[in-house]
Design a protein around this motif. Sequence first.
Motif, PDB file in Angstrom:
ATOM      1  N   ALA A   1      17.019  -0.905  -0.335  1.00 26.19           N
ATOM      2  CA  ALA A   1      15.796  -1.707  -0.452  1.00 26.19           C
ATOM      3  C   ALA A   1      16.013  -3.117   0.088  1.00 26.19           C
ATOM      4  O   ALA A   1      15.134  -3.690   0.749  1.00 26.19           O
ATOM      5  CB  ALA A   1      15.329  -1.748  -1.907  1.00 26.19           C
ATOM      6  N   ASN A   2      17.180  -3.667  -0.168  1.00 26.07           N
ATOM      7  CA  ASN A   2      17.477  -5.007   0.343  1.00 26.07           C
ATOM      8  C   ASN A   2      17.638  -5.012   1.858  1.00 26.07           C
ATOM      9  O   ASN A   2      17.425  -6.044   2.508  1.00 26.07           O
ATOM     10  CB  ASN A   2      18.733  -5.560  -0.339  1.00 26.07           C
ATOM     11  N   ARG A   3      17.999  -3.873   2.440  1.00 33.96           N
ATOM     12  CA  ARG A   3      18.050  -3.780   3.902  1.00 33.96           C
ATOM     13  C   ARG A   3      16.647  -3.748   4.513  1.00 33.96           C
ATOM     14  O   ARG A   3      16.402  -4.324   5.579  1.00 33.96           O
ATOM     15  CB  ARG A   3      18.798  -2.497   4.320  1.00 33.96           C
ATOM     16  N   ILE A   4      15.723  -3.068   3.843  1.00 37.25           N
ATOM     17  CA  ILE A   4      14.395  -2.843   4.409  1.00 37.25           C
ATOM     18  C   ILE A   4      13.418  -3.966   4.082  1.00 37.25           C
ATOM     19  O   ILE A   4      12.514  -4.263   4.867  1.00 37.25           O
ATOM     20  CB  ILE A   4      13.819  -1.501   3.910  1.00 37.25           C
ATOM     21  N   LYS A   5      13.589  -4.656   2.957  1.00 39.11           N
ATOM     22  CA  LYS A   5      12.605  -5.643   2.524  1.00 39.11           C
ATOM     23  C   LYS A   5      12.349  -6.750   3.549  1.00 39.11           C
ATOM     24  O   LYS A   5      11.183  -7.085   3.818  1.00 39.11           O
ATOM     25  CB  LYS A   5      12.994  -6.276   1.185  1.00 39.11           C
ATOM     26  N   PRO A   6      13.373  -7.343   4.173  1.00 41.93           N
ATOM     27  CA  PRO A   6      13.066  -8.402   5.158  1.00 41.93           C
ATOM     28  C   PRO A   6      12.211  -7.891   6.318  1.00 41.93           C
ATOM     29  O   PRO A   6      11.352  -8.622   6.826  1.00 41.93           O
ATOM     30  CB  PRO A   6      14.457  -8.836   5.644  1.00 41.93           C
ATOM     31  N   LEU A   7      12.417  -6.654   6.711  1.00 41.52           N
ATOM     32  CA  LEU A   7      11.612  -6.076   7.777  1.00 41.52           C
ATOM     33  C   LEU A   7      10.181  -5.856   7.305  1.00 41.52           C
ATOM     34  O   LEU A   7       9.220  -6.110   8.041  1.00 41.52           O
ATOM     35  CB  LEU A   7      12.220  -4.751   8.237  1.00 41.52           C
ATOM     36  N   ALA A   8      10.043  -5.377   6.063  1.00 44.70           N
ATOM     37  CA  ALA A   8       8.703  -5.178   5.509  1.00 44.70           C
ATOM     38  C   ALA A   8       7.957  -6.504   5.395  1.00 44.70           C
ATOM     39  O   ALA A   8       6.764  -6.582   5.697  1.00 44.70           O
ATOM     40  CB  ALA A   8       8.802  -4.503   4.143  1.00 44.70           C
ATOM     41  N   ASP A   9       8.668  -7.540   4.973  1.00 44.40           N
ATOM     42  CA  ASP A   9       8.042  -8.866   4.867  1.00 44.40           C
ATOM     43  C   ASP A   9       7.547  -9.343   6.228  1.00 44.40           C
ATOM     44  O   ASP A   9       6.448  -9.915   6.337  1.00 44.40           O
ATOM     45  CB  ASP A   9       9.043  -9.884   4.294  1.00 44.40           C
ATOM     46  N   GLU A  10       8.356  -9.114   7.246  1.00 44.11           N
ATOM     47  CA  GLU A  10       7.959  -9.527   8.588  1.00 44.11           C
ATOM     48  C   GLU A  10       6.745  -8.734   9.069  1.00 44.11           C
ATOM     49  O   GLU A  10       5.811  -9.293   9.653  1.00 44.11           O
ATOM     50  CB  GLU A  10       9.139  -9.338   9.544  1.00 44.11           C
ATOM     51  N   LEU A  11       6.736  -7.430   8.801  1.00 40.26           N
ATOM     52  CA  LEU A  11       5.595  -6.605   9.190  1.00 40.26           C
ATOM     53  C   LEU A  11       4.331  -6.977   8.428  1.00 40.26           C
ATOM     54  O   LEU A  11       3.218  -6.884   8.952  1.00 40.26           O
ATOM     55  CB  LEU A  11       5.909  -5.122   8.956  1.00 40.26           C
ATOM     56  N   ASP A  12       4.503  -7.396   7.169  1.00 44.47           N
ATOM     57  CA  ASP A  12       3.344  -7.800   6.357  1.00 44.47           C
ATOM     58  C   ASP A  12       2.531  -8.891   7.039  1.00 44.47           C
ATOM     59  O   ASP A  12       1.313  -8.994   6.835  1.00 44.47           O
ATOM     60  CB  ASP A  12       3.804  -8.300   4.975  1.00 44.47           C
ATOM     61  N   HIS A  13       3.192  -9.712   7.837  1.00 44.75           N
ATOM     62  CA  HIS A  13       2.523 -10.843   8.491  1.00 44.75           C
ATOM     63  C   HIS A  13       2.335 -10.608   9.985  1.00 44.75           C
ATOM     64  O   HIS A  13       2.149 -11.562  10.746  1.00 44.75           O
ATOM     65  CB  HIS A  13       3.327 -12.122   8.245  1.00 44.75           C
ATOM     66  N   SER A  14       2.407  -9.346  10.390  1.00 43.40           N
ATOM     67  CA  SER A  14       2.234  -9.021  11.807  1.00 43.40           C
ATOM     68  C   SER A  14       0.938  -8.261  12.034  1.00 43.40           C
ATOM     69  O   SER A  14       0.264  -7.853  11.088  1.00 43.40           O
ATOM     70  CB  SER A  14       3.414  -8.152  12.294  1.00 43.40           C
ATOM     71  N   ASN A  15       0.614  -8.060  13.299  1.00 41.19           N
ATOM     72  CA  ASN A  15      -0.592  -7.292  13.638  1.00 41.19           C
ATOM     73  C   ASN A  15      -0.461  -5.821  13.280  1.00 41.19           C
ATOM     74  O   ASN A  15      -1.476  -5.124  13.107  1.00 41.19           O
ATOM     75  CB  ASN A  15      -0.891  -7.423  15.136  1.00 41.19           C
ATOM     76  N   LEU A  16       0.760  -5.336  13.160  1.00 45.38           N
ATOM     77  CA  LEU A  16       0.958  -3.933  12.789  1.00 45.38           C
ATOM     78  C   LEU A  16       0.649  -3.678  11.326  1.00 45.38           C
ATOM     79  O   LEU A  16       0.310  -2.562  10.940  1.00 45.38           O
ATOM     80  CB  LEU A  16       2.405  -3.508  13.079  1.00 45.38           C
ATOM     81  N   GLY A  17       0.764  -4.695  10.507  1.00 45.84           N
ATOM     82  CA  GLY A  17       0.547  -4.543   9.071  1.00 45.84           C
ATOM     83  C   GLY A  17       1.801  -4.053   8.373  1.00 45.84           C
ATOM     84  O   GLY A  17       2.740  -3.540   9.001  1.00 45.84           O
ATOM     85  N   GLY A  18       1.824  -4.210   7.066  1.00 46.49           N
ATOM     86  CA  GLY A  18       3.004  -3.871   6.293  1.00 46.49           C
ATOM     87  C   GLY A  18       3.223  -2.376   6.168  1.00 46.49           C
ATOM     88  O   GLY A  18       2.283  -1.589   6.235  1.00 46.49           O
ATOM     89  N   PRO A  19       4.488  -1.961   6.015  1.00 48.89           N
ATOM     90  CA  PRO A  19       4.791  -0.537   5.860  1.00 48.89           C
ATOM     91  C   PRO A  19       4.357  -0.011   4.495  1.00 48.89           C
ATOM     92  O   PRO A  19       4.409  -0.720   3.492  1.00 48.89           O
ATOM     93  CB  PRO A  19       6.311  -0.480   6.006  1.00 48.89           C
ATOM     94  N   THR A  20       3.958   1.245   4.464  1.00 49.19           N
ATOM     95  CA  THR A  20       3.576   1.892   3.215  1.00 49.19           C
ATOM     96  C   THR A  20       4.818   2.255   2.411  1.00 49.19           C
ATOM     97  O   THR A  20       5.951   2.161   2.895  1.00 49.19           O
ATOM     98  CB  THR A  20       2.782   3.178   3.495  1.00 49.19           C
ATOM     99  N   GLU A  21       4.592   2.714   1.186  1.00 56.15           N
ATOM    100  CA  GLU A  21       5.708   3.172   0.363  1.00 56.15           C
ATOM    101  C   GLU A  21       6.478   4.279   1.078  1.00 56.15           C
ATOM    102  O   GLU A  21       7.711   4.259   1.136  1.00 56.15           O
ATOM    103  CB  GLU A  21       5.199   3.684  -0.987  1.00 56.15           C
ATOM    104  N   PHE A  22       5.767   5.249   1.635  1.00 53.33           N
ATOM    105  CA  PHE A  22       6.432   6.380   2.282  1.00 53.33           C
ATOM    106  C   PHE A  22       7.223   5.927   3.503  1.00 53.33           C
ATOM    107  O   PHE A  22       8.332   6.420   3.750  1.00 53.33           O
ATOM    108  CB  PHE A  22       5.402   7.441   2.677  1.00 53.33           C
ATOM    109  N   GLU A  23       6.690   4.974   4.255  1.00 51.52           N
ATOM    110  CA  GLU A  23       7.413   4.463   5.417  1.00 51.52           C
ATOM    111  C   GLU A  23       8.688   3.751   5.000  1.00 51.52           C
ATOM    112  O   GLU A  23       9.738   3.891   5.653  1.00 51.52           O
ATOM    113  CB  GLU A  23       6.513   3.534   6.227  1.00 51.52           C
ATOM    114  N   VAL A  24       8.622   2.993   3.914  1.00 48.98           N
ATOM    115  CA  VAL A  24       9.811   2.298   3.412  1.00 48.98           C
ATOM    116  C   VAL A  24      10.882   3.300   3.015  1.00 48.98           C
ATOM    117  O   VAL A  24      12.063   3.168   3.378  1.00 48.98           O
ATOM    118  CB  VAL A  24       9.432   1.394   2.215  1.00 48.98           C
ATOM    119  N   ILE A  25      10.482   4.343   2.267  1.00 51.93           N
ATOM    120  CA  ILE A  25      11.458   5.333   1.809  1.00 51.93           C
ATOM    121  C   ILE A  25      12.032   6.112   2.992  1.00 51.93           C
ATOM    122  O   ILE A  25      13.230   6.415   3.030  1.00 51.93           O
ATOM    123  CB  ILE A  25      10.807   6.286   0.784  1.00 51.93           C
TER     124      ILE A  25
END
Length: 434
Positions: free
Chosen positions: A101-125
């Motif tokens: 989770a600590n590996r993926i969270k910074p990427l999710a945070d970056e996507l949250d503020h991008s045009n692509l939008g944040g990753p879903t739960e399933f995408e994170v897993i």
Amino acid sequence: MFQTYDEALTWIHARLRLGIKPGLKRMEWMMERLGNPERKVKTIHIGGTNGKGSTVTFLRSILEAAGYSVGTFTSPYIESFNERISVNGTPVNDDEILELANRIKPLADELDHSNLGGPTEFEVITAMSFVYFAEMKTVDFAVYEVGLGGRFDSTNILTPLVSIITNVGLDHIAILGDTYSEIAFEKAGIIKEGIPVITGTQQPEALEVITRQAAEKHSPIYKLGEEILVTGHEKISRGERFSVSTPFGEFPNLEVSMIGIHQTANASLAVAAAQHLNEYGWIKAGESEIRKGLKEAFWPGRLEFVSENPVVILDGAHNTEGIESLARELSSRFTGKKVHIVFAALKDKPLDSMIYRLEEVSDRMTFVSFDFPRAASADDLFALSIGLKSSKEDDWRSLLAKEIKGMPEGWILVVTGSLYFISEARRYILEKIL
């Protein structure tokens, strides 16, 4: 950064608020930033409406019997969240979830503020699983179960050794389409250029779409009922016996410990996949490994006997096809027994037809609800009932405790419906009642 497993899990589950967002761009972006771990693992990709989890289990068990380490990515979970990412049946541990989770969270945070939008739960897993199998607990093979559909499912960034499409039914029609052809097109999206595909699809419209997609992708296709034949089926006390022939060889009198004629189909697809991998030099697995793997395969919550005296069966029959398989088994395997069905389901399913079929094969039926955002209420389920021996209960835990402890002789209890409900019910029955 998260400090505990619970913090990590809370963050993962919180991403459910983003709902279902079909598409691969977020996954492709994360994989690139992670160094494309999905390209470092040999994979098998399994899609379909029903039977995905069982087919994953049969194939995993065969590969394990042949001496390989096998990662599996499945959903939903039955006993614990961690089992969604497992190696040789052992779930990822809490510390590893925290690290992932600590590996993926910074990427999710970056996507949250991008045009692509944040990753879903399933995408994170899904992203976590690729990192795990490629870097943290390296495996010989990873078997991936599609989450929803196929074409735009987050697992579909894979280029597998072989693809399997178990079957096609009318499920998730609000997302995938309301005809067999439309849904089959989404399922067939996992077929890759030149990569063989094995399918158990029997519905003619769906099979036509899958066959056409395979031809367009120049992918060899092996179809249940044509290139793959199941013969000589007979029920045994706790499983099935049958023979399988494929273009790669014949196996008489195979046995599986999972119940239901539909499991012979799922097992035959796994056998064909293992034979293909063996034929093309990816594995060494002979007849003894295939027989051992099939016999030892176990998948909880699928026509599972959790108690023999009294007889209590759990089955995650959560759509029309699953209900039909359950009804067929109850009619053929338990003649002379009286059947009490406890049923809970999600409200976006074809509930009226599912309930009608269950009432045909039950002597008593009780509708319950459970704590889940999409769960249908017991009142709503009961309103669809046409059976004179049906009832509803608000507290499913008290109901199960009372019924299991006081079940009359000659009765069996079948707990069925949503896999999310089965997960809760199984844990409660095993920990609190039996």
